[in-house]
Write a protein that holds these residues in place. Structure first.
Motif, PDB file in Angstrom:
ATOM      1  N   GLN A 130      37.111  34.879  42.353  1.00  0.00           N
ATOM      2  CA  GLN A 130      37.345  35.534  41.073  1.00  0.00           C
ATOM      3  C   GLN A 130      38.150  34.582  40.198  1.00  0.00           C
ATOM      4  O   GLN A 130      39.255  34.160  40.550  1.00  0.00           O
ATOM      5  N   ALA A 131      37.583  34.240  39.053  1.00  0.00           N
ATOM      6  CA  ALA A 131      38.279  33.400  38.086  1.00  0.00           C
ATOM      7  C   ALA A 131      38.592  34.241  36.841  1.00  0.00           C
ATOM      8  O   ALA A 131      38.343  35.446  36.811  1.00  0.00           O
ATOM      9  N   ARG A 132      39.110  33.601  35.836  1.00  0.00           N
ATOM     10  CA  ARG A 132      39.513  34.339  34.629  1.00  0.00           C
ATOM     11  C   ARG A 132      38.336  35.027  33.969  1.00  0.00           C
ATOM     12  O   ARG A 132      38.457  36.133  33.452  1.00  0.00           O
ATOM     13  N   ARG A 133      37.155  34.405  34.026  1.00  0.00           N
ATOM     14  CA  ARG A 133      35.977  34.961  33.344  1.00  0.00           C
ATOM     15  C   ARG A 133      35.046  35.733  34.270  1.00  0.00           C
ATOM     16  O   ARG A 133      33.959  36.118  33.867  1.00  0.00           O
ATOM     17  N   ASP A 162      52.378  31.792  45.320  1.00  0.00           N
ATOM     18  CA  ASP A 162      53.108  32.874  45.980  1.00  0.00           C
ATOM     19  C   ASP A 162      52.646  34.215  45.404  1.00  0.00           C
ATOM     20  O   ASP A 162      53.420  34.966  44.805  1.00  0.00           O
ATOM     21  N   GLU A 163      51.368  34.484  45.594  1.00  0.00           N
ATOM     22  CA  GLU A 163      50.764  35.691  45.002  1.00  0.00           C
ATOM     23  C   GLU A 163      49.563  36.113  45.843  1.00  0.00           C
ATOM     24  O   GLU A 163      48.697  35.308  46.160  1.00  0.00           O
ATOM     25  N   LYS A 164      49.515  37.364  46.192  1.00  0.00           N
ATOM     26  CA  LYS A 164      48.384  37.928  46.923  1.00  0.00           C
ATOM     27  C   LYS A 164      47.436  38.620  45.946  1.00  0.00           C
ATOM     28  O   LYS A 164      47.806  38.931  44.812  1.00  0.00           O
ATOM     29  N   PHE A 165      46.212  38.858  46.390  1.00  0.00           N
ATOM     30  CA  PHE A 165      45.269  39.625  45.569  1.00  0.00           C
ATOM     31  C   PHE A 165      44.565  40.638  46.446  1.00  0.00           C
ATOM     32  O   PHE A 165      44.497  40.485  47.674  1.00  0.00           O
ATOM     33  N   ASP A 166      44.064  41.693  45.828  1.00  0.00           N
ATOM     34  CA  ASP A 166      43.310  42.725  46.537  1.00  0.00           C
ATOM     35  C   ASP A 166      41.829  42.462  46.345  1.00  0.00           C
ATOM     36  O   ASP A 166      41.306  42.543  45.223  1.00  0.00           O
ATOM     37  N   ARG A 167      41.173  42.133  47.427  1.00  0.00           N
ATOM     38  CA  ARG A 167      39.725  41.892  47.372  1.00  0.00           C
ATOM     39  C   ARG A 167      39.014  43.225  47.149  1.00  0.00           C
ATOM     40  O   ARG A 167      39.271  44.192  47.876  1.00  0.00           O
ATOM     41  N   PRO A 168      38.120  43.320  46.155  1.00  0.00           N
ATOM     42  CA  PRO A 168      37.423  44.586  45.895  1.00  0.00           C
ATOM     43  C   PRO A 168      36.716  45.099  47.141  1.00  0.00           C
ATOM     44  O   PRO A 168      35.989  44.348  47.811  1.00  0.00           O
ATOM     45  N   ALA A 169      36.936  46.358  47.474  1.00  0.00           N
ATOM     46  CA  ALA A 169      36.360  46.932  48.691  1.00  0.00           C
ATOM     47  C   ALA A 169      34.841  46.924  48.654  1.00  0.00           C
ATOM     48  O   ALA A 169      34.185  46.867  49.704  1.00  0.00           O
ATOM     49  N   ASP A 170      34.252  46.980  47.462  1.00  0.00           N
ATOM     50  CA  ASP A 170      32.789  47.045  47.357  1.00  0.00           C
ATOM     51  C   ASP A 170      32.152  45.676  47.129  1.00  0.00           C
ATOM     52  O   ASP A 170      30.954  45.591  46.861  1.00  0.00           O
ATOM     53  N   PHE A 171      32.942  44.601  47.220  1.00  0.00           N
ATOM     54  CA  PHE A 171      32.350  43.276  47.002  1.00  0.00           C
ATOM     55  C   PHE A 171      31.523  42.868  48.214  1.00  0.00           C
ATOM     56  O   PHE A 171      32.018  42.834  49.344  1.00  0.00           O
ATOM     57  N   ASP A 172      30.263  42.550  47.994  1.00  0.00           N
ATOM     58  CA  ASP A 172      29.327  42.162  49.050  1.00  0.00           C
ATOM     59  C   ASP A 172      29.018  40.673  48.885  1.00  0.00           C
ATOM     60  O   ASP A 172      28.282  40.281  47.976  1.00  0.00           O
ATOM     61  N   LEU A 173      29.583  39.842  49.753  1.00  0.00           N
ATOM     62  CA  LEU A 173      29.419  38.390  49.630  1.00  0.00           C
ATOM     63  C   LEU A 173      27.958  37.981  49.747  1.00  0.00           C
ATOM     64  O   LEU A 173      27.460  37.187  48.951  1.00  0.00           O
ATOM     65  N   ALA A 174      27.251  38.520  50.751  1.00  0.00           N
ATOM     66  CA  ALA A 174      25.838  38.168  50.943  1.00  0.00           C
ATOM     67  C   ALA A 174      25.003  38.617  49.748  1.00  0.00           C
ATOM     68  O   ALA A 174      24.115  37.890  49.282  1.00  0.00           O
ATOM     69  N   ARG A 199      41.942  25.528  37.663  1.00  0.00           N
ATOM     70  CA  ARG A 199      41.555  26.933  37.685  1.00  0.00           C
ATOM     71  C   ARG A 199      42.452  27.701  38.655  1.00  0.00           C
ATOM     72  O   ARG A 199      42.793  27.201  39.720  1.00  0.00           O
ATOM     73  N   THR A 200      42.813  28.925  38.268  1.00  0.00           N
ATOM     74  CA  THR A 200      43.514  29.834  39.163  1.00  0.00           C
ATOM     75  C   THR A 200      42.492  30.813  39.721  1.00  0.00           C
ATOM     76  O   THR A 200      41.818  31.506  38.964  1.00  0.00           O
ATOM     77  N   LEU A 201      42.370  30.860  41.058  1.00  0.00           N
ATOM     78  CA  LEU A 201      41.286  31.596  41.703  1.00  0.00           C
ATOM     79  C   LEU A 201      41.800  32.577  42.750  1.00  0.00           C
ATOM     80  O   LEU A 201      42.791  32.309  43.433  1.00  0.00           O
ATOM     81  N   SER A 202      41.082  33.684  42.858  1.00  0.00           N
ATOM     82  CA  SER A 202      41.260  34.616  43.977  1.00  0.00           C
ATOM     83  C   SER A 202      40.053  34.432  44.887  1.00  0.00           C
ATOM     84  O   SER A 202      38.954  34.911  44.572  1.00  0.00           O
ATOM     85  N   PRO A 203      40.188  33.702  45.993  1.00  0.00           N
ATOM     86  CA  PRO A 203      39.033  33.343  46.830  1.00  0.00           C
ATOM     87  C   PRO A 203      38.517  34.524  47.651  1.00  0.00           C
ATOM     88  O   PRO A 203      39.205  35.031  48.522  1.00  0.00           O
ATOM     89  N   TYR A 204      37.269  34.926  47.375  1.00  0.00           N
ATOM     90  CA  TYR A 204      36.662  36.070  48.061  1.00  0.00           C
ATOM     91  C   TYR A 204      35.949  35.688  49.355  1.00  0.00           C
ATOM     92  O   TYR A 204      35.880  36.475  50.291  1.00  0.00           O
ATOM     93  N   GLN A 209      45.019  34.991  49.431  1.00  0.00           N
ATOM     94  CA  GLN A 209      46.074  34.292  48.706  1.00  0.00           C
ATOM     95  C   GLN A 209      45.498  33.639  47.456  1.00  0.00           C
ATOM     96  O   GLN A 209      44.464  32.975  47.498  1.00  0.00           O
ATOM     97  N   VAL A 210      46.172  33.839  46.316  1.00  0.00           N
ATOM     98  CA  VAL A 210      45.744  33.205  45.067  1.00  0.00           C
ATOM     99  C   VAL A 210      46.031  31.708  45.143  1.00  0.00           C
ATOM    100  O   VAL A 210      47.079  31.287  45.655  1.00  0.00           O
ATOM    101  N   VAL A 211      45.093  30.900  44.654  1.00  0.00           N
ATOM    102  CA  VAL A 211      45.267  29.448  44.682  1.00  0.00           C
ATOM    103  C   VAL A 211      45.024  28.857  43.302  1.00  0.00           C
ATOM    104  O   VAL A 211      44.324  29.436  42.467  1.00  0.00           O
ATOM    105  N   GLU A 212      45.618  27.711  43.084  1.00  0.00           N
ATOM    106  CA  GLU A 212      45.363  26.922  41.883  1.00  0.00           C
ATOM    107  C   GLU A 212      44.655  25.648  42.329  1.00  0.00           C
ATOM    108  O   GLU A 212      45.162  24.933  43.196  1.00  0.00           O
ATOM    109  N   VAL A 213      43.498  25.379  41.774  1.00  0.00           N
ATOM    110  CA  VAL A 213      42.725  24.216  42.209  1.00  0.00           C
ATOM    111  C   VAL A 213      42.460  23.276  41.040  1.00  0.00           C
ATOM    112  O   VAL A 213      42.369  23.704  39.878  1.00  0.00           O
ATOM    113  N   VAL A 214      42.370  22.003  41.371  1.00  0.00           N
ATOM    114  CA  VAL A 214      41.855  20.997  40.434  1.00  0.00           C
ATOM    115  C   VAL A 214      40.406  20.784  40.818  1.00  0.00           C
ATOM    116  O   VAL A 214      40.115  20.388  41.953  1.00  0.00           O
TER     117      VAL A 214
END
Length: 336
Positions: free
Chosen positions: A188-191, A208-220, A169-174, A152-157
């Motif tokens: 994922q932020a704007r930059r 009220d917005e979903k995001f698609d987490r990149p399938a190849d994103f490796d958090l570790a 900031r508007t963020l897509s939390p991975y 879920q996309v979030v807006e944070v202070v």
């Protein structure tokens, strides 16, 4: 809720054998009277459960009986990676799920494997936070985690270290990372992808917005690269210092691993002492770090750092010399 408790009661007896009503009540955080009612319900359902009175009594399943009600719920399955981290699990709101998942796993194991797993759990404990770090206050951690789970996309202070201090900031939390007892959000932020300390998030609004987490994103992998980049940018200078034999022993326990390794790689004997070249963040930071070694270190270069050491030593001498004089005057007055 009651159905879940009945399953937990059944699994407790399956994994631990005979248990008193009081022990079951403590484990399930209910009253003994509630346990009596639950046992009656299991009897009525045909579960071969019997109880013995007396000090050595308790409830027990008929020998050989094993329930197949060990399926993990979604939250329990998600919590498995935190099974050895009860503190972080509690912070994420998953403490009960971790307990239930562990119980179901234990119930599914054969007897010999179950006893070995119990032995390991009783002999090893992981405490993630460092000794000298206070725990972060993270009131929004559960909400951040929920956004990570749900994509879920979030807006944070967010409060940062440079002006303006508070930004939106508007963020897509991975993902979330626990480092040294502190939580970090990778998002994922704007930059591009960036890291945010959860304790610095002052406000959060789920959009009220979903995001698609990149399938190849490796958090570790991202975190490892991020740390390496941070370390390379953190140490921008070098210092040449001499360490006494005692200083050589103390030094690795007082600095970062990268600095300790540099000292080992550059060590040269110098009249009973050891001369080393180590990376430093800044003159101010190096002054504080090296002062902890007291007389077990001598700074040779850079000249600015050596001059700061000399000035600090003179200041300390003046302070303690004047303190001794003041003490002497007080003692003289008292004697007279």
């Amino acid at each position: 809720m009651r159905a879940s408790r009945l399953v937990s009661l059944l699994l407790l007896l399956q994994t631990r054998g005979r248990m008193t009503a009081a022990a079951l009540a403590d484990e399930l955080e209910v009253s003994v009277r509630t346990i009596y009612r639950d046992v009656d319900s299991l009897h009525a359902a045909g579960v071969p459960l019997y109880g013995d009175a007396g000090p050595q009594g308790g409830y027990q399943l008929l020998d050989g009986y094993r329930t197949r009600l060990t399926g993990l719920t979604e939250s329990e399955a998600e919590s498995l990676f935190l099974a050895g981290l009860p503190g972080p699990a509690k912070e994420l709101g998953l403490a009960n799920a971790v307990t239930a998942a562990n119980l179901k796993l234990m119930a599914a194991l054969p007897e010999d494997m179950r006893s070995r797993a119990s032995r390991i759990a009783s002999r090893f404990h992981l405490d993630a936070p460092g000794w000298h770090n206070d725990a972060d206050d993270t009131p929004l951690l559960a909400e951040v985690a929920a956004a990570v789970w749900d994509s879920q996309v979030v807006e944070v202070v967010y409060r940062r270290w440079k002006a303006p201090e508070e930004v939106t900031r508007t963020l897509s939390p991975y993902g979330l990372v626990l480092k040294g007892g502190r939580w970090y959000l990778v998002a994922q932020a704007r930059r591009g992808v960036a890291t945010y300390r959860v304790a610095q998030i002052l406000g959060l609004r789920v959009l009220d917005e979903k995001f698609d987490r990149p399938a190849d994103f490796d958090l570790a992998g991202y975190w490892e690269r991020s740390l390496a980049d941070f370390e390379s940018r953190r140490h921008t200078g070098e210092a040449l210092i001499r360490l006494s034999p005692r200083g050589v022993e103390r030094f690795p326990n007082m600095v970062l691993p990268r600095v300790a390794q540099a000292a080992r790689d550059t060590a040269l004997p110098d009249g009973g002492w050891t001369r080393v070249t180590v990376p430093i963040e800044s003159i101010d930071h190096a002054l504080v770090e090296f002062l902890r070694l007291g007389t077990d270190v001598e700074v040779l270069e850079p000249p600015e750092l050596r001059e700061r050491f000399v000035a600090t030593a003179r200041g300390l001498t003046e302070i303690y010399s004047s303190s001794s004089s003041s003490s002497g005057e007080v003692n003289t007055r008292c004697g007279s």
